[in-house]
Design a protein around this motif. Structure first.
Motif: not given
Length: 521
Positions: A52-61, A67-68, A374-377
């Motif tokens: 809901y809050f749009g949590v994500s991260a940029q894949d460093p590979r 990654i959402e 994808n929370l772990g990643t």
């Protein structure tokens, strides 16, 4: 003199309060099975909130995008949970590997082979080497799960008393080897495939093709066996036994004169010789399939041992090398007369695994949900960035990690339960910093072992306390922990230093073909 006594009493009071706090906090924790059920539910709810809050991260590979979080708190998520519940459980790698390995261990244990080996090792040791033999036997006994707790620890107390030494010193030495040296061994045991399976699942969150074998930490754990034996001997003879002083039999709750240590009989010795011959034959056959360049268990494509059927099937060899010598011993000693006896032995070993199977069911759901969302990643990527920003990416990172694992182990004593929680978080995170899953797992095993001695949450702590009270009726939890604390401190410092020297000083691999570093790019 009065002032010194007052300071000592004050120190004991502070220590006692600390121990009471640890026990209180530990008792507040739910059962590990309940914990995993709650964690799985929390992951589902947390995925909905994070999505809901749009949590994500940029894949460093290279070529990686954003990654959402995948929401499990919706119709699609519910469908995935319902359809995947069974396969999450049956496909959980540690389940099958541990059960298969324990089938073989069950035969060796039921036949009496493992007990006879421990008795022979300890009772035949020269008096000056008894302490070393006790600690060493304790470490080796871990291949047979609880056998060291049930057999070796009471036996060690009896042996020390028969030699005119304090029986609690023998108990402490055996307890240190069995419990604080839990992850060390000269053999690959049942705990190795268990942890490797969890590590593989965690590594797959970042690298779907990464496989961690049961042999991943064997080199380091083999060498650690002798380190633990030497440190345990030092602590027993230089710290614990002098502090215990001369033993007074009047403190016992039993008639110590009635204790008898049965030496190995001629039949048992003949059984051990037969088991040894069977083991050597199996080892020779196995070597014939692996050592030659054209060995049939080498990698058929590369001709190497890496990624070979031998390494992938290591659990099969654990089963065979326990089962066949165990049967030979049982046959010679007339404990196993027919196939029914072998079947009963394997059935009994499986009957003790009910709690583990239930734990695995909920742990498998937690690990699967953590991967799906994808929370772990995302957590690993953000955590790795945080470590890089504060500059904690070198070897000192592992010192912090080991001490953290040791602290958590005070309240969550199950090796598999703690690692099932830690691995999905720390394996991808430290892989992104540049370290291999094999090295991360080896570091975890140190922290998971050393504080087993001083936590009432350890499942066999009550049993050890009961044995201790037979020799000293006023032995309580605080007394027991105070006696074992020097082992924890020395093992934690010494084993951590040994790890740092092994991995970063000499650049030795922790296991066969186990890399130290993981290529991030």
């Amino acid at each position: 003199m009065t002032q010194n006594n007052s300071q000592t009493n004050q120190q004991r009071s502070v220590f006692s309060r600390f121990l009471d706090t640890v026990e209180y906090l530990g008792n507040m924790l739910p059962h590990p099975i309940t914990l995993f059920a709650l964690f799985a539910i929390a992951i589902v709810i947390g995925s909905g909130i994070a999505s809901y809050f749009g949590v994500s991260a940029q894949d460093p590979r290279p070529g990686g995008g954003v990654i959402e979080v995948v929401n499990l708190l919706n119709a699609e998520g519910l469908q995935r949970i319902v359809t995947g519940l069974v396969t999450n459980f049956t496909g959980f790698t540690p389940l099958g590997t541990v059960l298969v390995a324990l089938l073989g261990v069950g035969i060796a244990e039921r036949s009496g082979l493992l007990s006879a080996m421990m008795r022979g090792l300890v009772m035949n040791a020269p008096p000056r080497l008894v302490t070393l033999a006790v600690v060493f036997a304790g470490v080796v006994s871990n291949t047979a799960s609880e056998l060291g707790y049930v057999v070796l620890i009471p036996l060690a107390a009896m042996i020390f008393h028969s030699l005119g030494r304090h029986p609690l010193a023998g108990l402490a030495a055996a307890f240190a080897g069995v419990s604080a040296g839990y992850s060390a061994n000269i053999f690959i045991g049942t705990v190795d495939p268990l942890l490797a399976g969890i590590t593989t699942k965690a590594a797959n969150l970042l690298d779907p093709n990464y496989v961690v074998g049961a042999e991943a930490n064997w080199y380091f754990m083999f060498a650690s066996t002798f380190l633990i034996a030497l440190m345990g001997t030092f602590v027993t003879e230089k710290i614990v036994e002098p502090k215990l002083g001369q033993y007074d039999p009047k403190l016992a709750t039993i008639n110590l004169g009635e204790q008898k240590i049965e030496p190995l009989t001629a039949l048992e010795k003949r059984g051990l010789k037969g088991a040894l011959i069977a083991f050597l034959v199996l080892a020779s056959l196995l070597a014939w399939t692996v050592i030659p360049a054209d060995g049939i268990l080498r990698n058929p494509e590369t001709g190497l041992v890496a990624n070979s059927p031998f390494l992938k099937g290591i659990v099969t060899f654990i089963f065979i090398t326990f089962a066949i010598p165990g049967y030979v011993y049982g046959r010679i000693t007339a404990v196993m007369r027919s196939d029914r006896d072998v079947i009963d032995a394997m059935s009994d070993s499986m009957s003790t695994m009910g709690m583990y199977i239930v734990l695995v069911f909920f742990a498998a759901q937690f690990v699967a949900f953590f991967g799906w969302t994808n929370l772990g990643t995302i957590f690993a990527i953000n955590g790795a960035e945080f470590l890089q920003n504060i500059g904690l990416t070198g070897p000192m990172l592992f010192v912090v990690f080991i001490f953290m694992c040791a602290f958590v182990n005070l309240s969550l004593g199950s090796a598999s339960a703690q690692w099932a929680i830690f691995a999905p978080i720390f394996i991808p995170m430290l892989m992104l910093v540049g370290y291999s899953p094999e090295v991360i797992q080896a570091a975890y095993r140190i922290g998971d072992s050393v504080t087993n001695l001083i936590t009432p949450m350890m499942s066999y702590f009550g049993l050890i306390l009961a044995v201790a009270t037979r020799y000293k009726r006023d032995t309580g939890i605080g007394t027991m922990i105070a006696m074992m604390l020097p082992y924890t401190v020395i093992f934690l410092i010494g084993w951590t230093a040994f790890f740092m020297l092994w991995v970063f000083g000499f650049d030795f691999p922790v296991g066969p073909m186990a890399p130290t570093y993981y290529p991030v790019t």
